[in-house]
Design a protein around this motif. Sequence first.
Motif, PDB file in Angstrom:
ATOM      1  N   THR A   6     -49.840  61.532 -40.731  1.00  0.00           N
ATOM      2  CA  THR A   6     -49.907  61.510 -39.263  1.00  0.00           C
ATOM      3  C   THR A   6     -51.317  61.083 -38.879  1.00  0.00           C
ATOM      4  OG1 THR A   6     -50.408  63.884 -39.285  1.00  0.00           O
ATOM      5  CG2 THR A   6     -48.131  63.257 -38.906  1.00  0.00           C
ATOM      6  N   SER A  23     -45.928  63.732 -35.384  1.00  0.00           N
ATOM      7  CA  SER A  23     -45.694  64.926 -36.189  1.00  0.00           C
ATOM      8  C   SER A  23     -44.746  64.586 -37.331  1.00  0.00           C
ATOM      9  CB  SER A  23     -45.104  66.058 -35.339  1.00  0.00           C
ATOM     10  OG  SER A  23     -43.867  65.663 -34.780  1.00  0.00           O
ATOM     11  N   ALA A  24     -44.925  65.294 -38.434  1.00  0.00           N
ATOM     12  CA  ALA A  24     -44.093  65.077 -39.625  1.00  0.00           C
ATOM     13  C   ALA A  24     -43.074  66.205 -39.741  1.00  0.00           C
ATOM     14  CB  ALA A  24     -44.967  65.019 -40.880  1.00  0.00           C
ATOM     15  N   TRP A  25     -41.815  65.853 -39.922  1.00  0.00           N
ATOM     16  CA  TRP A  25     -40.748  66.846 -39.968  1.00  0.00           C
ATOM     17  C   TRP A  25     -40.155  66.924 -41.382  1.00  0.00           C
ATOM     18  CZ3 TRP A  25     -36.651  63.973 -41.505  1.00  0.00           C
ATOM     19  CH2 TRP A  25     -36.600  62.625 -41.076  1.00  0.00           C
ATOM     20  N   SER A  26     -39.620  68.094 -41.702  1.00  0.00           N
ATOM     21  CA  SER A  26     -38.937  68.306 -42.974  1.00  0.00           C
ATOM     22  C   SER A  26     -37.447  68.034 -42.800  1.00  0.00           C
ATOM     23  CB  SER A  26     -39.136  69.751 -43.440  1.00  0.00           C
ATOM     24  OG  SER A  26     -38.433  70.640 -42.577  1.00  0.00           O
ATOM     25  N   ASP A  44     -39.441  69.669 -50.132  1.00  0.00           N
ATOM     26  CA  ASP A  44     -40.198  69.999 -48.926  1.00  0.00           C
ATOM     27  C   ASP A  44     -40.933  68.796 -48.353  1.00  0.00           C
ATOM     28  OD1 ASP A  44     -39.518  72.741 -48.918  1.00  0.00           O
ATOM     29  OD2 ASP A  44     -41.041  73.144 -50.452  1.00  0.00           O
ATOM     30  N   ARG A  94     -41.986  65.599 -46.161  1.00  0.00           N
ATOM     31  CA  ARG A  94     -41.938  65.448 -44.712  1.00  0.00           C
ATOM     32  C   ARG A  94     -42.025  63.973 -44.343  1.00  0.00           C
ATOM     33  NH1 ARG A  94     -42.655  70.707 -42.867  1.00  0.00           N
ATOM     34  NH2 ARG A  94     -42.861  70.054 -40.700  1.00  0.00           N
ATOM     35  N   ALA A 102     -43.058  61.436 -41.066  1.00  0.00           N
ATOM     36  CA  ALA A 102     -43.652  61.261 -39.732  1.00  0.00           C
ATOM     37  C   ALA A 102     -43.053  60.005 -39.107  1.00  0.00           C
ATOM     38  CB  ALA A 102     -45.169  61.150 -39.831  1.00  0.00           C
ATOM     39  N   ARG A 110     -40.673  63.077 -51.233  1.00  0.00           N
ATOM     40  CA  ARG A 110     -41.062  64.342 -51.862  1.00  0.00           C
ATOM     41  C   ARG A 110     -42.541  64.336 -52.246  1.00  0.00           C
ATOM     42  NH1 ARG A 110     -37.325  64.081 -55.299  1.00  0.00           N
ATOM     43  NH2 ARG A 110     -38.511  63.505 -57.151  1.00  0.00           N
ATOM     44  N   GLY A 145     -45.375  61.144 -44.950  1.00  0.00           N
ATOM     45  CA  GLY A 145     -45.765  62.290 -44.139  1.00  0.00           C
ATOM     46  C   GLY A 145     -47.079  62.149 -43.406  1.00  0.00           C
ATOM     47  N   GLU A 192     -35.806  70.587 -40.812  1.00  0.00           N
ATOM     48  CA  GLU A 192     -35.952  70.333 -39.373  1.00  0.00           C
ATOM     49  C   GLU A 192     -35.042  69.200 -38.917  1.00  0.00           C
ATOM     50  OE1 GLU A 192     -40.555  71.641 -38.538  1.00  0.00           O
ATOM     51  OE2 GLU A 192     -40.188  69.872 -39.780  1.00  0.00           O
TER      52      GLU A 192
END
Length: 284
Positions: A261, A200-203, A165, A167, A169, A254, A259, A206
């Motif tokens: 921001t 924004s941080a995406w997975s 999960d 993320r 950025a 991970r 991630g 996404e």
Amino acid sequence: MSIVVTGATGQLGRLVVEELLARGVDPADVVAGGRSLERIADLAERGVRTVRLDYDDPATLDAALSAGDTLLLISGSQPGVRVAQHRAVVDAAVRAGVGRIAYTSILRADDTPLALAPDHRATEAAIRESGLPYTLLRNGWYTENYAQPLRQARETGVIASSVGDGRVASATRRDYAAAAAAALTGDGHENAVYELSGDSAWSFDELAAACSELLGREVTHVRRTPEEQRAALLAAGLDEGTAGFVVAMEGAVRAGALGSTTGDLAKLAGRPTTPLVEGLRPAA
């Protein structure tokens, strides 16, 4: 006094020079340095001073720098040798008496688990020890780094990773170039440290959805354990070192290394960062 950009033959350095010109900097006040003058000949035609600048050749560094210059040191790309290369640039900057040195470091250089961080920390230390005013531009991840997974997804419909999960950025090189140009030309950036990342941080779920939108086909994020990912990479033909590096990078994602921001990038650039889909669109 000039603004000197090293690595101008590379992707980020070239974009910084273009951003400086777009912001109204007189081309005669910009020095674009790189190993191959042929690759920046078009900049010379626009009035930019182009010079051969090789991190491994101190004479070229001394010839490129003058007292009072603002220097942007673009990080080298060769782990294992780039600390020495960066120190050579810093030493040349001291000899020349430049007014300020800016450096493209790595996000959260002080505490990130990223394997690339030690080289950047060592360079930051050399810059601080030089006694020169500095600006540390701690760049996060480039959206363009995911052009290859996008191309693979076009063929397979799959993005496979062990990031879980985690993320990212990310932002585009053009976003980072805009921030660098602002730091080089604006006031109040002396001895400043900027943690630069996308808005924004995406997975990776996404990321798969963004690839689906761009490619017009369903793309799925396949989650693997680190052991499964390493085995798959070796089966695909990667050598042990490269496979291990990829799995370590995914482990850092991970763990949250990419991630953050902070908002610093958009503030410096003077505009929002480029959304993931738009950043990947040229590669699609």
